[in-house]
Design a protein around this motif. Structure first.
Motif, PDB file in Angstrom:
ATOM      1  N   ASP A 289       0.831  -1.206   0.000  1.00 60.11           N
ATOM      2  CA  ASP A 289       0.000   0.000   0.000  1.00 60.11           C
ATOM      3  C   ASP A 289       0.869   1.261   0.000  1.00 60.11           C
ATOM      4  O   ASP A 289       0.568   2.243  -0.693  1.00 60.11           O
ATOM      5  N   LEU A 290       1.960   1.236   0.798  1.00 65.88           N
ATOM      6  CA  LEU A 290       2.838   2.394   0.869  1.00 65.88           C
ATOM      7  C   LEU A 290       3.522   2.649  -0.472  1.00 65.88           C
ATOM      8  O   LEU A 290       3.594   3.792  -0.952  1.00 65.88           O
ATOM      9  N   VAL A 291       4.010   1.571  -1.102  1.00 64.84           N
ATOM     10  CA  VAL A 291       4.655   1.722  -2.402  1.00 64.84           C
ATOM     11  C   VAL A 291       3.666   2.253  -3.430  1.00 64.84           C
ATOM     12  O   VAL A 291       3.987   3.125  -4.249  1.00 64.84           O
ATOM     13  N   SER A 292       2.436   1.739  -3.387  1.00 66.57           N
ATOM     14  CA  SER A 292       1.400   2.209  -4.303  1.00 66.57           C
ATOM     15  C   SER A 292       1.107   3.695  -4.077  1.00 66.57           C
ATOM     16  O   SER A 292       0.950   4.473  -5.029  1.00 66.57           O
ATOM     17  N   MET A 293       1.072   4.095  -2.816  1.00 63.42           N
ATOM     18  CA  MET A 293       0.819   5.503  -2.487  1.00 63.42           C
ATOM     19  C   MET A 293       1.949   6.384  -2.992  1.00 63.42           C
ATOM     20  O   MET A 293       1.726   7.458  -3.575  1.00 63.42           O
ATOM     21  N   ILE A 294       3.197   5.957  -2.763  1.00 66.09           N
ATOM     22  CA  ILE A 294       4.346   6.750  -3.222  1.00 66.09           C
ATOM     23  C   ILE A 294       4.343   6.868  -4.740  1.00 66.09           C
ATOM     24  O   ILE A 294       4.639   7.926  -5.305  1.00 66.09           O
ATOM     25  N   LEU A 409       3.095  15.436   2.401  1.00 66.94           N
ATOM     26  CA  LEU A 409       3.841  15.115   3.619  1.00 66.94           C
ATOM     27  C   LEU A 409       3.423  15.952   4.824  1.00 66.94           C
ATOM     28  O   LEU A 409       4.088  15.919   5.855  1.00 66.94           O
ATOM     29  N   PHE A 410       2.317  16.717   4.700  1.00 63.09           N
ATOM     30  CA  PHE A 410       1.896  17.547   5.832  1.00 63.09           C
ATOM     31  C   PHE A 410       0.948  16.766   6.731  1.00 63.09           C
ATOM     32  O   PHE A 410       0.034  16.077   6.264  1.00 63.09           O
ATOM     33  N   ARG A 411       1.163  16.899   8.043  1.00 57.83           N
ATOM     34  CA  ARG A 411       0.275  16.309   9.029  1.00 57.83           C
ATOM     35  C   ARG A 411      -0.070  17.356  10.073  1.00 57.83           C
ATOM     36  O   ARG A 411       0.763  18.203  10.416  1.00 57.83           O
ATOM     37  N   ALA A 412      -1.302  17.311  10.564  1.00 51.65           N
ATOM     38  CA  ALA A 412      -1.758  18.305  11.544  1.00 51.65           C
ATOM     39  C   ALA A 412      -0.897  18.242  12.801  1.00 51.65           C
ATOM     40  O   ALA A 412      -0.438  17.173  13.213  1.00 51.65           O
ATOM     41  N   SER A 413      -0.688  19.396  13.409  1.00 45.53           N
ATOM     42  CA  SER A 413       0.226  19.484  14.551  1.00 45.53           C
ATOM     43  C   SER A 413      -0.276  18.747  15.788  1.00 45.53           C
ATOM     44  O   SER A 413       0.526  18.362  16.642  1.00 45.53           O
ATOM     45  N   ASN A 414      -1.585  18.526  15.893  1.00 45.41           N
ATOM     46  CA  ASN A 414      -2.104  17.894  17.112  1.00 45.41           C
ATOM     47  C   ASN A 414      -2.057  16.358  17.078  1.00 45.41           C
ATOM     48  O   ASN A 414      -2.433  15.719  18.061  1.00 45.41           O
ATOM     49  N   ILE A 415      -1.599  15.779  15.957  1.00 40.06           N
ATOM     50  CA  ILE A 415      -1.524  14.311  15.896  1.00 40.06           C
ATOM     51  C   ILE A 415      -0.159  13.814  15.407  1.00 40.06           C
ATOM     52  O   ILE A 415       0.027  12.613  15.239  1.00 40.06           O
ATOM     53  N   GLN A 416       0.779  14.715  15.177  1.00 39.24           N
ATOM     54  CA  GLN A 416       2.067  14.317  14.606  1.00 39.24           C
ATOM     55  C   GLN A 416       2.793  13.288  15.457  1.00 39.24           C
ATOM     56  O   GLN A 416       3.422  12.364  14.936  1.00 39.24           O
ATOM     57  N   ASN A 417       2.726  13.443  16.765  1.00 40.84           N
ATOM     58  CA  ASN A 417       3.497  12.561  17.651  1.00 40.84           C
ATOM     59  C   ASN A 417       2.641  11.501  18.333  1.00 40.84           C
ATOM     60  O   ASN A 417       3.155  10.736  19.152  1.00 40.84           O
ATOM     61  N   SER A 418       1.347  11.455  18.012  1.00 38.52           N
ATOM     62  CA  SER A 418       0.467  10.528  18.712  1.00 38.52           C
ATOM     63  C   SER A 418      -0.139   9.451  17.810  1.00 38.52           C
ATOM     64  O   SER A 418      -0.504   8.379  18.287  1.00 38.52           O
ATOM     65  N   VAL A 419      -0.256   9.751  16.507  1.00 37.48           N
ATOM     66  CA  VAL A 419      -0.855   8.776  15.578  1.00 37.48           C
ATOM     67  C   VAL A 419       0.072   8.615  14.381  1.00 37.48           C
ATOM     68  O   VAL A 419       0.565   9.599  13.828  1.00 37.48           O
ATOM     69  N   ASP A 420       0.292   7.353  13.985  1.00 34.90           N
ATOM     70  CA  ASP A 420       1.175   7.088  12.842  1.00 34.90           C
ATOM     71  C   ASP A 420       0.529   7.554  11.533  1.00 34.90           C
ATOM     72  O   ASP A 420      -0.699   7.537  11.371  1.00 34.90           O
ATOM     73  N   GLY A 421       1.368   7.964  10.593  1.00 37.77           N
ATOM     74  CA  GLY A 421       0.892   8.385   9.278  1.00 37.77           C
ATOM     75  C   GLY A 421       2.055   8.886   8.449  1.00 37.77           C
ATOM     76  O   GLY A 421       3.147   9.144   8.972  1.00 37.77           O
ATOM     77  N   ASN A 422       1.832   9.027   7.108  1.00 35.18           N
ATOM     78  CA  ASN A 422       2.930   9.471   6.242  1.00 35.18           C
ATOM     79  C   ASN A 422       2.676  10.809   5.562  1.00 35.18           C
ATOM     80  O   ASN A 422       3.562  11.345   4.901  1.00 35.18           O
ATOM     81  N   GLY A 423       1.460  11.370   5.669  1.00 39.85           N
ATOM     82  CA  GLY A 423       1.193  12.681   5.068  1.00 39.85           C
ATOM     83  C   GLY A 423       0.934  12.649   3.576  1.00 39.85           C
ATOM     84  O   GLY A 423       0.869  13.706   2.940  1.00 39.85           O
ATOM     85  N   PHE A 424       0.780  11.430   2.983  1.00 38.54           N
ATOM     86  CA  PHE A 424       0.521  11.329   1.546  1.00 38.54           C
ATOM     87  C   PHE A 424      -0.975  11.246   1.212  1.00 38.54           C
ATOM     88  O   PHE A 424      -1.406  11.608   0.125  1.00 38.54           O
ATOM     89  N   GLY A 425      -1.770  10.706   2.137  1.00 39.98           N
ATOM     90  CA  GLY A 425      -3.140  10.328   1.835  1.00 39.98           C
ATOM     91  C   GLY A 425      -4.001  11.447   1.273  1.00 39.98           C
ATOM     92  O   GLY A 425      -4.604  11.305   0.197  1.00 39.98           O
ATOM     93  N   LEU A 426      -4.092  12.572   1.979  1.00 40.58           N
ATOM     94  CA  LEU A 426      -4.962  13.661   1.528  1.00 40.58           C
ATOM     95  C   LEU A 426      -4.408  14.338   0.281  1.00 40.58           C
ATOM     96  O   LEU A 426      -5.172  14.840  -0.542  1.00 40.58           O
ATOM     97  N   TYR A 427      -3.090  14.349   0.148  1.00 39.49           N
ATOM     98  CA  TYR A 427      -2.474  14.925  -1.060  1.00 39.49           C
ATOM     99  C   TYR A 427      -2.902  14.130  -2.293  1.00 39.49           C
ATOM    100  O   TYR A 427      -3.335  14.690  -3.306  1.00 39.49           O
ATOM    101  N   VAL A 428      -2.805  12.802  -2.184  1.00 38.54           N
ATOM    102  CA  VAL A 428      -3.193  11.949  -3.308  1.00 38.54           C
ATOM    103  C   VAL A 428      -4.705  12.003  -3.517  1.00 38.54           C
ATOM    104  O   VAL A 428      -5.190  12.022  -4.654  1.00 38.54           O
TER     105      VAL A 428
END
Length: 483
Positions: A289-294, A409-428
């Motif tokens: 899934d990650l490779v497909s997203m990239i 690659l942008f992630r909201a500041s209130n979840i950067q250190n608490s929930v895993d993610g790569n910041g690609f989803g909403l961009y794509v």
């Protein structure tokens, strides 16, 4: 251009300041010269001489040696200073703002009995004649009574540009009984001040030309750097696409091998082996899934996304996604509800990109909603468009982050250190929706939740590329990223 404007303003300001400083310096030198003349000259006249002439009156004083002596001193003062136009002595009169002449360097020839031979004479400074001092500041503010001073204003009359200085003549009781006045022709001074315009103007023009030259050179250098960065960014995206593409095949093969192994040997291995295989399988799925997203990000960035629109049966399409999301919501004890129309018209959409977008929004809603929260999925048909709403009661998006939430690659500041993610989803997701001629937007309040909206046209006979949909989104996005 803003830098050029402020720099030009600074150059002009500095030049004006330098010119003002020079003009003020010349004015100070003029003041010092006039003060030196008037201060020295005032010592030539004794209070006794002035008292005698005032007591005798205008007519009687003309025939006295004292009058002759005072006038000769005034004439001597004029001869010693070639720019002095007038030298005279005033005395206060009983009328307000009116002075009377006691003596003047230029009127002695009015009386032939004095045997003076002057070709041209004037009546203005004749003893006893009056002069209105209204508007002469040093008399209005009384500063002339404190000592020698100059009237700061240059004035023009029929004799030229004049600058006046005055000194009080005081008696033994320190009372002012008369004023010595001199008028200096300052035409040369005025020409000198005006002449300073030229060098300062030249300096300004030279500095502006240098500034413009430096700005042009800077812009060319900056433009070269921008082009270099764009080329590097393009090469990076191409490399990312190539690497992702090369990774996709072996990862897919590994995934299918694990699926086959899992199916064939599930009954022959113990619980530990089964658990290991399940972890390997899930890791492979996540990696795929990650490779497909990239790879999707790379295609969007390069403008090489090809939208493959085909007839899509929406009821089965959405029900399939709901079945995928429900287990994860149930595991987090999240109340997941959905509402679909009783029937859908036939849609012409890219199945892969549409599913990726909606599934990403639903997955995010579950991921960012705490245990016991709610996620609601509503689909409706409006004016030939399918509108999807994904509403959650999660952490919400901070107001300061909302403008950037669709950035790569942008992630909201209130979840950067608490929930895993790569910041690609909403961009794509944004690229996928807008490439199909649709729109995606959201409403959010931090701490209360977020609602994402996706609006897609059901019918479109044109197969859009990533750069054809919705006003050339990819081109605009690339330009924005590069700038």
């Amino acid at each position: 251009m803003l830098i050029l404007f402020f720099s030009a303003a600074a150059v002009v300001t500095i030049t004006i300041s330098m010119y003002s400083f020079t003009a003020n310096l010349l004015k100070q030198r003029l003041n010092q010269r006039v003060l030196a003349i008037i201060s020295t000259a005032s010592l030539l006249f004794s209070p006794e001489e002035i008292k005698e002439l005032r007591e005798l009156g205008p007519e009687a004083s003309l025939k006295t040696p004292t009058y002759r002596s005072v006038v000769e001193k005034l004439q001597q003062l004029k001869r010693a200073n070639d720019r002095m136009t007038f030298a005279y002595i005033w005395a206060p009169s009983e009328k307000p703002n009116i002075m009377t002449f006691i003596a003047d360097a230029d009127v002695i020839a009015l009386r032939p009995s004095l045997n003076y031979d002057i070709d041209e004479v004037t009546e203005d400074g004749f003893p006893g004649s009056e002069y209105d001092i209204t508007g002469i500041r040093v008399f209005e503010d009384g500063s002339v009574n404190k000592g020698p001073t100059v009237n700061q204003e240059i004035y023009k009359d029929r004799w030229g540009l004049l600058y006046s200085g005055f000194a009080p003549i005081k008696d033994e009781y320190n009372n002012t009984i008369a004023y010595l006045g001199v008028d200096i022709d300052v035409t040369d001074y005025n020409h000198l001040v005006k002449a300073t315009y030229l060098p300062f103007g030249i300096i300004t023009i030279i500095l502006m030309l240098i500034l413009i030259g430096l700005t042009i050179a800077f812009l060319r250098l900056w433009g070269g750097r921008i082009e270099l960065l764009r080329e590097l960014d393009r090469q990076k995206d191409e490399l990312l696409g190539i690497v992702s593409h090369q990774l996709a095949s072996p990862i897919t093969a590994l995934r299918w091998d694990l699926e086959s192994l899992f199916d064939d040997y599930l009954t022959k291995i113990g619980n530990d082996g089964r658990k290991t295989l399940e972890e390997m399988k899930q890791s492979t799925v996540n990696l795929a899934d990650l490779v497909s997203m990239i790879l999707d990000v790379s295609r969007i960035q390069l403008g090489k996304v090809k939208i493959d629109k085909k007839p899509l049966e929406l009821t089965a399409f959405f029900e399939e996604m709901i079945h995928v999301i429900e287990p994860g919501a149930k595991e987090k004890k999240i109340i997941f509800t959905s509402k679909l129309p009783a029937a859908f018209p036939t849609a012409n959409l890219d199945r892969r990109y549409t599913r990726m977008t909606i599934e990403n929004l639903l997955t995010n809603a579950v991921k960012y909603t705490p245990e016991g929260g709610k996620v609601n999925f509503v689909v409706s048909i409006r004016d030939g468009h399918v509108l999807c709403e994904v509403r959650d009661t999660g952490c919400g998006i901070p107001k300061k982050d909302q403008e950037k939430i669709f950035g790569k690659l942008f992630r909201a500041s209130n979840i950067q250190n608490s929930v895993d993610g790569n910041g690609f989803g909403l961009y794509v997701a944004k690229g996928a929706v807008e490439s199909q001629g649709g729109k995606i937007w959201f409403e959010s309040e931090e701490g209360k939740g977020t609602t994402f909206f996706v609006d897609l046209p059901l019918k479109d006979d044109i197969n859009h590329s990533a750069d054809e949909g919705h006003g050339g989104w990819v081109t605009q996005l690339k330009a924005a990223i590069h700038l």
